[in-house]
Scaffold this motif. Structure first.
Motif, PDB file in Angstrom:
ATOM      1  N   MET A   1       0.837  -1.197   0.000  1.00 58.40           N
ATOM      2  CA  MET A   1       0.000   0.000   0.000  1.00 58.40           C
ATOM      3  C   MET A   1       0.877   1.254   0.000  1.00 58.40           C
ATOM      4  SD  MET A   1      -2.966   1.112   2.658  1.00 58.40           S
ATOM      5  CE  MET A   1      -3.169  -0.574   3.240  1.00 58.40           C
ATOM      6  N   ASN A   2       0.413   2.268  -0.723  1.00 55.81           N
ATOM      7  CA  ASN A   2       1.130   3.526  -0.783  1.00 55.81           C
ATOM      8  C   ASN A   2       1.145   4.206   0.597  1.00 55.81           C
ATOM      9  OD1 ASN A   2       2.395   5.509  -2.320  1.00 55.81           O
ATOM     10  ND2 ASN A   2       0.503   6.708  -2.398  1.00 55.81           N
ATOM     11  N   GLU A   3       2.269   4.801   0.963  1.00 47.35           N
ATOM     12  CA  GLU A   3       2.369   5.541   2.235  1.00 47.35           C
ATOM     13  C   GLU A   3       1.401   6.716   2.250  1.00 47.35           C
ATOM     14  OE1 GLU A   3       5.396   6.345   4.643  1.00 47.35           O
ATOM     15  OE2 GLU A   3       5.464   4.153   4.761  1.00 47.35           O
ATOM     16  N   ALA A   4       0.853   7.005   3.428  1.00 45.67           N
ATOM     17  CA  ALA A   4      -0.015   8.183   3.535  1.00 45.67           C
ATOM     18  C   ALA A   4       0.816   9.464   3.439  1.00 45.67           C
ATOM     19  CB  ALA A   4      -0.766   8.149   4.858  1.00 45.67           C
ATOM     20  N   THR A   5       0.195  10.502   2.883  1.00 44.01           N
ATOM     21  CA  THR A   5       0.827  11.824   2.874  1.00 44.01           C
ATOM     22  C   THR A   5       0.398  12.528   4.156  1.00 44.01           C
ATOM     23  OG1 THR A   5       0.501  11.864   0.494  1.00 44.01           O
ATOM     24  CG2 THR A   5       1.068  13.967   1.538  1.00 44.01           C
ATOM     25  N   ILE A   6       1.339  13.155   4.842  1.00 45.47           N
ATOM     26  CA  ILE A   6       1.000  13.831   6.097  1.00 45.47           C
ATOM     27  C   ILE A   6       1.278  15.321   5.992  1.00 45.47           C
ATOM     28  CG2 ILE A   6       1.512  14.000   8.564  1.00 45.47           C
ATOM     29  CD1 ILE A   6       1.994  10.995   8.532  1.00 45.47           C
ATOM     30  N   LEU A   7       0.243  16.110   6.292  1.00 46.45           N
ATOM     31  CA  LEU A   7       0.393  17.569   6.295  1.00 46.45           C
ATOM     32  C   LEU A   7       0.171  18.051   7.725  1.00 46.45           C
ATOM     33  CD1 LEU A   7      -1.842  18.256   3.182  1.00 46.45           C
ATOM     34  CD2 LEU A   7       0.589  18.711   3.295  1.00 46.45           C
TER      35      LEU A   7
END
Ligand SMILES: NC(=O)c1ccc[n+]([C@@H]2O[C@H](COP(=O)([O-])OP(=O)(O)OC[C@H]3O[C@@H](n4cnc5c(N)ncnc54)[C@H](O)[C@@H]3O)[C@@H](O)[C@H]2O)c1
Ligand SMILES: [Zn+2]
Length: 352
Positions: A1-7
Motif C-alpha cells: 500500500m502507498n504511504e499516507a501523505t502527512i500535512l
C-alpha cells in the motif's frame, strides 16, 4: 500500500496532522491517537458503507443525509444520544462523512460538555479538500446557512481516499470545483495537473488521487494557518463564491454549490480579463478545465442578471456597501478588489 501523505496544520492552540491515503479508517484509533471512548457521527449514506471499518467504537450515531438536516434539532438529538451512550469528557467525537456531517459533528464536539476531542474522517472530496481543514464548524438556521457555529480544531484529520470510490459523480464534480479553485488561488502545478489529466480524472490511480487531494489540502492549510480566524488572507478562499452563492440562491438552489462555484470561477476570470488584470485567454482556460469535470460554465439562461446582482449584496462576506471580489492576475495569483464598477459586474453576469 502507498504511504499516507502527512500535512501538519498549526493553529493558535497547537497543531494537528492531516493524513491522506488509502485504508486509513481501519487504523483510526492508532493514527488519531484516541484514548477514551469514541462516538462516530455519520449519515445514512456513509454509515452503512464505512462505520464498521472504523473498528470498535462506543457508539455510531447516524443522522439523515443532506444540508436540510444540518440544524439545531439534529444537534439536539445527537447530544441526547451521546448522553445515553455514556460519553463523558474523556470521549472523542469522530465525524465520518461529507461536509454536512463534519460541520455538525464539529459543532457537537465544540459544545458537548463544553467541548470534547474531535477527529475528522472526511469521505467526500469537498470535505477532504475544504470543509475538514480550518476549524470552522456550525449549523444552519431557517434564516440562512452556517449562522450558528464555533471554531473547533480537530486533533487529527484522516482523509481515506478509498472512500471516494462510492462518492456519486455529481459530488465528485462538486469537490473538483473547490480543487480547481485552490489551483487558481495559489497552486498552478495543481491546476496544470488537472488540465493534463483531462477526462481521465474520475478513473485516476489511487496514487495520483492521493497527490491531487493532498496538494489541494495544502492550499487551504497554508491560507488558514496564516489567518485562522478569517480576518484577512482567508478571504481569498472565497474566489468564485460571491458570484456562486448569488447564482445558487437565485436559482432556488437548483444550481448546486459545486455548480455555483464553477460558474463563479468563470465569472471571476471574465471579470479579471475585462478589467485588464489577466490575460484575455485565461477565462477560456478556466472554462475548459471545468468542462473536463462536467461542471457548467454558462449561467442558466432563465436566471436574469438583476436578481443575481442584488443577491450578491446579501452575501455575508461583503464589506459595508461595497462588493468584494477575489480576482485573478494569472493561475495561482489572486487578489481582493473592492472597487469594481456595477457595469462591469453586470456585463459579466449577463454573458450567456
Ligand atoms: N467548515 C468549512 O470550512 C466548510 C467549507 C466548505 C463547505 N462546508 C460545508 O460542507 C457542506 C457540504 O459538504 P459536502 O459537499 O461533502 O456535502 P454532504 O456532506 O451533504 O455530502 C454530499 C453527499 O455525498 C454523500 N457522501 C459523502 N461521502 C460519501 C462516500 N464516500 N460515498 C457515498 N456517498 C457519500 C453524503 O451522504 C451526501 O449525500 C456544506 O454544509 C458546507 O456549508 C464547510
Ligand atoms: Zn465552496
Amino acid at each position: 500500500m502507498n504511504e499516507a501523505t502527512i500535512l501538519n496544520v498549526k493553529h493558535p492552540d497547537g497543531q494537528y496532522e492531516v493524513m491522506v491515503g488509502s485504508g486509513l479508517l481501519p487504523r483510526l484509533g492508532e493514527l488519531a491517537r484516541i484514548a477514551g471512548p469514541v462516538a462516530v457521527i455519520t449519515d445514512e449514506h456513509v454509515g452503512p458503507l464505512y462505520a464498521s471499518a472504523c473498528g470498535e467504537v462506543a457508539c455510531v450515531l447516524t443522522v439523515p443525509a443532506g444540508e436540510q438536516h444540518k440544524t439545531l434539532p439534529t444537534v439536539n438529538g445527537l447530544y441526547s444520544q451521546l448522553l445515553a451512550a455514556g460519553i463523558d469528557r474523556t470521549g472523542t467525537v469522530v465525524a465520518l462523512g461529507g461536509g454536512v456531517v463534519g460541520d455538525m459533528a464539529g459543532f457537537v464536539a465544540a459544545t458537548y460538555m463544553r467541548g470534547v476531542a474531535f477527529v475528522q474522517c472526511p469521505t467526500s472530496l469537498l470535505a477532504m479538500v475544504d470543509a475538514s481543514v480550518g476549524g470552522k464548524t456550525g449549523v444552519d438556521l431557517p434564516e440562512g446557512k452556517n449562522l450558528v457555529g464555533a471554531f473547533k480544531q480537530p486533533t487529527a484529520v484522516l482523509a481515506d481516499i478509498a472512500t471516494l470510490q462510492t462518492l456519486p459523480p455529481a459530488e465528485f464534480a462538486a469537490g473538483m470545483a473547490e480543487v480547481i479553485k485552490h489551483g487558481l488561488i495559489s497552486h498552478p502545478r495543481l491546476f496544470q495537473q488537472i488540465e493534463d489529466e483531462g477526462r481521465r480524472l474520475r478513473t485516476m490511480s489511487p496514487v495520483r488521487l492521493q497527490t491531487l487531494v493532498s496538494e489541494a489540502i495544502r492550499v487551504k492549510r497554508d491560507v488558514v494557518q496564516e489567518d485562522p480566524f478569517e480576518h484577512g488572507r482567508r478571504a481569498l478562499l472565497n474566489l468564485g463564491h460571491t458570484f456562486g452563492h448569488a447564482i445558487e440562491q437565485v436559482s432556488g438552489y437548483r444550481v448546486t454549490h459545486g455548480q455555483g462555484v464553477a460558474l463563479g470561477l468563470v465569472a471571476a476570470a471574465h471579470l479579471s480579463a475585462r478589467l485588464g488584470y489577466c490575460d484575455a485567454a485565461l477565462p477560456a482556460r478556466v472554462e475548459a478545465v471545468l468542462r473536463q469535470v462536467e461542471l457548467p460554465t454558462r449561467i442558466p439562461a432563465d436566471l436574469p442578471p438583476d436578481p443575481i446582482y442584488r443577491a450578491m449584496f446579501s452575501d455575508k462576506k461583503k464589506v459595508g456597501n461595497r462588493l468584494r471580489f477575489v480576482l485573478l492576475r494569472d493561475v495561482g495569483q489572486v487578489f481582493v478588489a473592492d472597487d469594481v464598477a456595477e457595469g462591469d459586474v453586470m456585463a459579466v453576469i449577463s454573458q450567456r
